[in-house]
Design a protein around this motif. Structure first.
Motif, PDB file in Angstrom:
ATOM      1  N   ASP A 508       0.832  -1.210   0.000  1.00  0.00           N
ATOM      2  CA  ASP A 508       0.000   0.000   0.000  1.00  0.00           C
ATOM      3  C   ASP A 508       0.862   1.254   0.000  1.00  0.00           C
ATOM      4  O   ASP A 508       0.564   2.220  -0.708  1.00  0.00           O
ATOM      5  CB  ASP A 508      -0.928   0.021   1.223  1.00  0.00           C
ATOM      6  CG  ASP A 508      -2.182  -0.828   1.005  1.00  0.00           C
ATOM      7  OD1 ASP A 508      -2.405  -1.264  -0.137  1.00  0.00           O
ATOM      8  OD2 ASP A 508      -2.925  -1.053   1.975  1.00  0.00           O
ATOM      9  N   GLU A 512       0.588   4.269  -2.588  1.00  0.00           N
ATOM     10  CA  GLU A 512       0.159   5.578  -2.077  1.00  0.00           C
ATOM     11  C   GLU A 512       1.245   6.619  -2.345  1.00  0.00           C
ATOM     12  O   GLU A 512       0.943   7.768  -2.684  1.00  0.00           O
ATOM     13  CB  GLU A 512      -0.213   5.480  -0.592  1.00  0.00           C
ATOM     14  CG  GLU A 512      -1.556   4.754  -0.419  1.00  0.00           C
ATOM     15  CD  GLU A 512      -1.826   4.239   0.996  1.00  0.00           C
ATOM     16  OE1 GLU A 512      -1.116   4.659   1.934  1.00  0.00           O
ATOM     17  OE2 GLU A 512      -2.751   3.409   1.151  1.00  0.00           O
ATOM     18  N   ILE A 518      -5.627   5.591  -1.916  1.00  0.00           N
ATOM     19  CA  ILE A 518      -5.360   4.464  -1.013  1.00  0.00           C
ATOM     20  C   ILE A 518      -4.831   3.274  -1.821  1.00  0.00           C
ATOM     21  O   ILE A 518      -5.185   3.096  -2.985  1.00  0.00           O
ATOM     22  CB  ILE A 518      -6.595   4.017  -0.173  1.00  0.00           C
ATOM     23  CG1 ILE A 518      -7.833   3.809  -1.037  1.00  0.00           C
ATOM     24  CG2 ILE A 518      -6.893   4.972   0.949  1.00  0.00           C
ATOM     25  CD1 ILE A 518      -9.018   3.254  -0.254  1.00  0.00           C
ATOM     26  N   ARG A 522      -5.894  -1.434   1.476  1.00  0.00           N
ATOM     27  CA  ARG A 522      -6.820  -0.543   2.210  1.00  0.00           C
ATOM     28  C   ARG A 522      -8.107  -0.358   1.385  1.00  0.00           C
ATOM     29  O   ARG A 522      -9.191  -0.271   1.925  1.00  0.00           O
ATOM     30  CB  ARG A 522      -6.149   0.808   2.498  1.00  0.00           C
ATOM     31  CG  ARG A 522      -5.021   0.648   3.518  1.00  0.00           C
ATOM     32  CD  ARG A 522      -4.846   1.828   4.427  1.00  0.00           C
ATOM     33  NE  ARG A 522      -4.379   3.000   3.719  1.00  0.00           N
ATOM     34  CZ  ARG A 522      -4.840   4.219   3.959  1.00  0.00           C
ATOM     35  NH1 ARG A 522      -5.780   4.405   4.865  1.00  0.00           N
ATOM     36  NH2 ARG A 522      -4.352   5.243   3.301  1.00  0.00           N
ATOM     37  N   MET A 523      -7.931  -0.330   0.063  1.00  0.00           N
ATOM     38  CA  MET A 523      -9.107  -0.184  -0.807  1.00  0.00           C
ATOM     39  C   MET A 523     -10.027  -1.418  -0.670  1.00  0.00           C
ATOM     40  O   MET A 523     -11.242  -1.292  -0.549  1.00  0.00           O
ATOM     41  CB  MET A 523      -8.656  -0.025  -2.257  1.00  0.00           C
ATOM     42  CG  MET A 523      -9.786   0.171  -3.239  1.00  0.00           C
ATOM     43  SD  MET A 523      -9.145   0.227  -4.908  1.00  0.00           S
ATOM     44  CE  MET A 523      -8.601  -1.456  -5.134  1.00  0.00           C
ATOM     45  N   SER A 524      -9.420  -2.627  -0.673  1.00  0.00           N
ATOM     46  CA  SER A 524     -10.235  -3.847  -0.554  1.00  0.00           C
ATOM     47  C   SER A 524     -10.951  -3.864   0.794  1.00  0.00           C
ATOM     48  O   SER A 524     -12.122  -4.243   0.868  1.00  0.00           O
ATOM     49  CB  SER A 524      -9.362  -5.104  -0.653  1.00  0.00           C
ATOM     50  OG  SER A 524      -8.688  -5.112  -1.870  1.00  0.00           O
ATOM     51  N   TYR A 656     -11.053   5.665  -9.861  1.00  0.00           N
ATOM     52  CA  TYR A 656     -10.174   4.751  -9.125  1.00  0.00           C
ATOM     53  C   TYR A 656      -9.035   5.463  -8.396  1.00  0.00           C
ATOM     54  O   TYR A 656      -8.088   4.820  -7.955  1.00  0.00           O
ATOM     55  CB  TYR A 656      -9.605   3.680 -10.077  1.00  0.00           C
ATOM     56  CG  TYR A 656     -10.689   2.745 -10.577  1.00  0.00           C
ATOM     57  CD1 TYR A 656     -10.948   1.541  -9.917  1.00  0.00           C
ATOM     58  CD2 TYR A 656     -11.487   3.081 -11.656  1.00  0.00           C
ATOM     59  CE1 TYR A 656     -11.964   0.691 -10.354  1.00  0.00           C
ATOM     60  CE2 TYR A 656     -12.508   2.243 -12.102  1.00  0.00           C
ATOM     61  CZ  TYR A 656     -12.740   1.045 -11.438  1.00  0.00           C
ATOM     62  OH  TYR A 656     -13.745   0.212 -11.859  1.00  0.00           O
TER      63      TYR A 656
END
Ligand SMILES: CCCCCCC/C=C/C(=O)SCCNC(=O)CCNC(=O)[C@H](O)C(C)(C)COP(=O)(O)OP(=O)(O)OC[C@H]1O[C@@H](n2cnc3c(N)ncnc32)[C@H](O)[C@@H]1OP(=O)(O)O
Length: 725
Positions: A508, A512, A518, A522-524, A656
């Motif tokens: 991540d 980032e 993100i 963290r997105m999932s 996205y």
């Protein structure tokens, strides 16, 4: 280019360069000629500058910044020339005065604006600064705080606000040109010195230093890796520290730094890509230029879950009457409360004086459980959860109930539009509208046409996106469409990197730092791991339908990682359960903390499968995630699912969290160089031959082989070579 006329003591110079009167070299030349003519004519006592077609000017031509003959240098000189005129010059601002357009108006001695006009210095959004002396004149006119705000955000302000700030002298509701000529006649003979902004001091603040240092922190925080806001700040600060001429020199230096930066090129590309994406075409020959949209005077939304609530809110904000439908009264009441709360919040955010949201009026927003209430609406958006059987049942009902011309939209992020349409007797009116969460906030609307979708249906969905103030991108029908299809290999690589030795927080951080809001883990966790789990179950990749004896890490002859399934089997669905790839302070918490439980799961998993963990550097993390996503983008282009790389980039920037100053994934690939992207994919696929997503696509290979052509030429190679791909 610029028309010269007399009225009778006032020379009228009209900027003319449709559609938005950009300041081309010819326009600047004609403006200069007009000023000279007015100066030389003793019967002319004043000058008025306005724009053709109710628009003052949208500023410099964005397409011209990459040209070696750009006219930007002469723009600054021209603004000085206007200011130094011995005869008063009045700007009549209608429609828009943006960027260089507003800088021209700042060179004028007086400004009159129509009440509906908007003004701004949006150069920062293009990776630049207002380089025609705007950073030096604006603070002298409206003070440092207001000027800094306008210049570092690029926001457009309405005429009424401009009047309050002192940016314009008059706001009129009737004919702006006539009002400006009246003002010009009135000020003939009055001293011009006090009206020349370059001669004015910058208004003082009680503690300018303290103000500037706080402002700098704010600007840096908002910039999120973008260079232009900081350099805009520096240019305005120069106005507070130096005489005008030195400030202008500093502004020019900073402008040149930005002009040659990759960020400016990327942001200008992103601006033009968004316009290009509006010009949709389909492989079947339908096109924006020939299709006519149907009016949408009323709409219905089916399902008041998270997506449905946001969609209803969007429609109400666009002033489209809505019927909101749920399956039973309990769900309806919960949905109604949530929608009303969202609308209350939106109403509070609205500008004073703007049209209010009329959501308490049942003629504008109606809640129902009765499908018959959808009989007369022009458009329905189904937003129930991702279940093909349920969607088909609903579309079958809609096909029987809705009036003949109604457009039937499905909000899905991956399901087959043709299969949904097959449940109706009117597949030509069925279309996918993939909203992004929160639907009343996110700008992207992916519009998916099926095999039978009519050009009118596509044009209507595009028109709807515009009405909702969203950017609609038209794409073909395939699993995951464009956005999610490119996202799958990206997230997949991230998971393989964990198997091989990395950790969620390491992956991540790299993404980032690249600029994503993100990272993938963290997105999932935010989206919910159960969403992908259900989808994989549906595809037979996990769960009871996987044949007994299937190796844990193999599916359909390729490497498969069961790690996300293992998390879901342990009830770790992400933020909503307080645990996912990270741990959270509570269920629904938002603060992600690395989780020792997950680290030991990874160690155990590697032991079980005999994987020797290795150190994976940042370059490999970045390249495997991004290049696999880009690689899928080339496959999408080759299949005709999207009509150009700009479409993919607009989707990634607006849906996205791709950093806009890096121009979108396909533009980024063009800056890295396609031969390099290809070489890296070769390298990684050779090292991991059974890992999916790393085998270079045929179209990428083709483009690299023909010598890495510029992005705007890519599609021409596809049409020439498609039979061989
Ligand atoms: C060392 C010396 C330095 C000197 C420095 C000079 C500094 C000056 C810099 C600038 O002026 S940069 C430009 C600043 N202006 C803008 O950012 C405005 C951008 N445009 C817009 O925001 C919008 O287009 C609009 C003007 C508000 C109109 O919006 P609308 O939704 O009505 O239409 P669009 O589809 O957006 O645009 C229509 C059409 O016009 C093209 N276009 C708009 N603005 C420009 C522009 N500035 N340059 C070139 N083209 C522009 C847009 O692309 C559309 O055309 P098509 O793509 O459909 O062909």
């Amino acid at each position: 280019m610029a028309q010269y006329a007399r009225s009778p003591a006032v020379a009228v110079i009209r900027l003319r360069n449709p559609p938005v009167n950009t300041l081309s070299f010819a326009v600047l030349q004609a403006l200069e000629d007009g000023l000279e003519k007015a100066d030389a004519d003793p019967s002319v006592k004043a000058v008025m500058i306005c724009g053709e077609n109710g628009k003052f000017s949208a500023g410099a031509d964005i397409r011209g910044f990459s040209s070696p003959n750009r006219p930007v240098k002469s723009l600054a000189a021209l603004v000085s020339l206007i200011e130094s005129s011995k005869k008063p010059v009045v700007a009549a601002i209608e429609g828009i005065a943006l960027g260089g357009g507003l800088e021209v108006a700042l060179g004028c001695h007086y400004r009159v604006a129509h009440v509906k006009a908007r003004m701004g210095l949006p150069e920062v959004t293009l990776g630049l600064l207002p380089g025609a002396e705007g950073t030096q004149r604006l603070p002298r006119l409206i003070g440092v705080p207001a000027a800094l705000d306008m210049i570092t955000t690029g926001k457009h302000i309405p005429a009424t606000e401009a009047l309050k700030l002192g940016l314009v002298d008059e706001v009129v509701e009737e004919n702006t040109v006539e009002a400006a000529i009246r003002l010009a006649n009135k000020v003939i003979g009055q001293p011009l010195g006090p009206r020349r902004l370059s001669l004015k001091p910058v208004p003082k603040l009680p503690d300018m230093e303290a103000f500037l240092s706080q402002a700098r922190v704010r600007v840096k925080k908002q910039a999120q890796g973008c260079l232009a806001p900081e350099l805009c700040f520096q240019a305005v600060r120069a106005a507070t520290q130096m005489p005008f001429a030195d400030g202008v020199r500093r502004e020019r230096e900073l402008f040149m730094v930005l002009l040659s930066s990759g960020q400016a090129r990327a942001l200008q590309y992103a601006f033009l890509a968004e316009r290009a994406a509006q010009k949709w075409t389909t492989p079947g020959g339908a096109s924006w230029s020939s299709a006519t949209p149907q009016p949408v005077r009323s709409a219905a939304v089916i399902g008041l879950g998270t997506m449905g609530r946001g969609i209803v809110t969007s429609l109400v904000k666009a002033n489209i009457p809505v019927v909101a439908l749920e399956q039973d009264l309990e769900y309806l009441n919960t949905g109604r409360k949530a929608v009303m709360l969202l609308l209350e919040r939106e109403a509070m955010k609205m500008e004073v004086g703007a049209q209010t949201l009329d959501f308490h009026n049942p003629a504008r927003l109606q809640f129902t459980v009765d499908f018959d209430s959808l009989r007369d609406v022009d458009l329905v958006i189904e937003a129930v959860f991702e279940n093909m059987a349920l969607k088909k049942e609903i579309f079958h009902k809609l096909s029987r109930i809705c009036k003949p011309g109604a457009l039937l939209c499905t909000n899905t992020s991956a399901l087959n539009i043709d299969e949904i349409a097959s449940a109706t007797s009117r597949p030509q009116q069925v279309i996918g509208t993939h909203f992004f969460s929160p639907a009343h906030v996110m700008r992207l609307l992916e519009i998916i046409y099926g095999r039978h979708t009519s050009p009118t249906a596509i044009a209507t969905a595009v028109q709807l996106a515009k009405a909702l103030k969203k950017v609609g991108v038209v794409v073909g029908n395939c699993f995951g469409f464009v956005g999610n299809r490119m996202m799958f290999p990206y997230v997949q690589q991230a998971v393989f990197l964990l198997e091989e030795g990395s950790r969620p927080e390491a992956v991540d951080r790299v993404l980032e730092d690249f600029g994503f809001k993100i990272g993938p883990f963290r997105m999932s966790d935010l989206a919910g791991l159960d969403v992908g789990w259900r989808s994989r179950q549906g595809q037979g990749l996990t769960g009871p339908s996987v044949p007994a004896g299937t190796p844990a890490r193999q599916r359909q002859g390729q490497r498969y990682s069961p790690l996300p399934d293992l998390l879901c089997e342990s009830g770790r669905f992400g933020q909503k359960t307080g645990k996912g790839w990270y741990q959270y302070e509570k269920a629904g918490g938002r603060t992600a903390t690395p989780d020792p439980w997950l680290h030991s799961l990874l160690a155990q998993y590697r032991d079980t499968h005999g994987i020797e963990p290795r150190f994976i550097d940042q370059e490999e993390i970045l390249e495997r995630c991004l290049f696999s996503l880009i690689n899928e983008g080339f496959a999408i282009l080759a299949e005709g699912i999207a009509s150009g790389p700009e479409h993919l980039d607009v989707i990634y920037i607006n849906g996205y969290g791709w950093p806009k100053h890096k121009g979108g994934p396909m533009f980024y690939a063009s800056t890295v160089g396609l031969p390099r992207v290809l070489a890296k994919l070769h390298k990684y696929s050779e090292a991991h031959p059974d890992v999916p997503g790393l085998q270079p696509s045929a179209f990428l290979k083709k483009l690299a082989a023909v010598g890495n052509p510029p992005i705007k030429e890519w599609m021409s190679y596809l049409s020439q070579q498609s039979s061989r791909l």
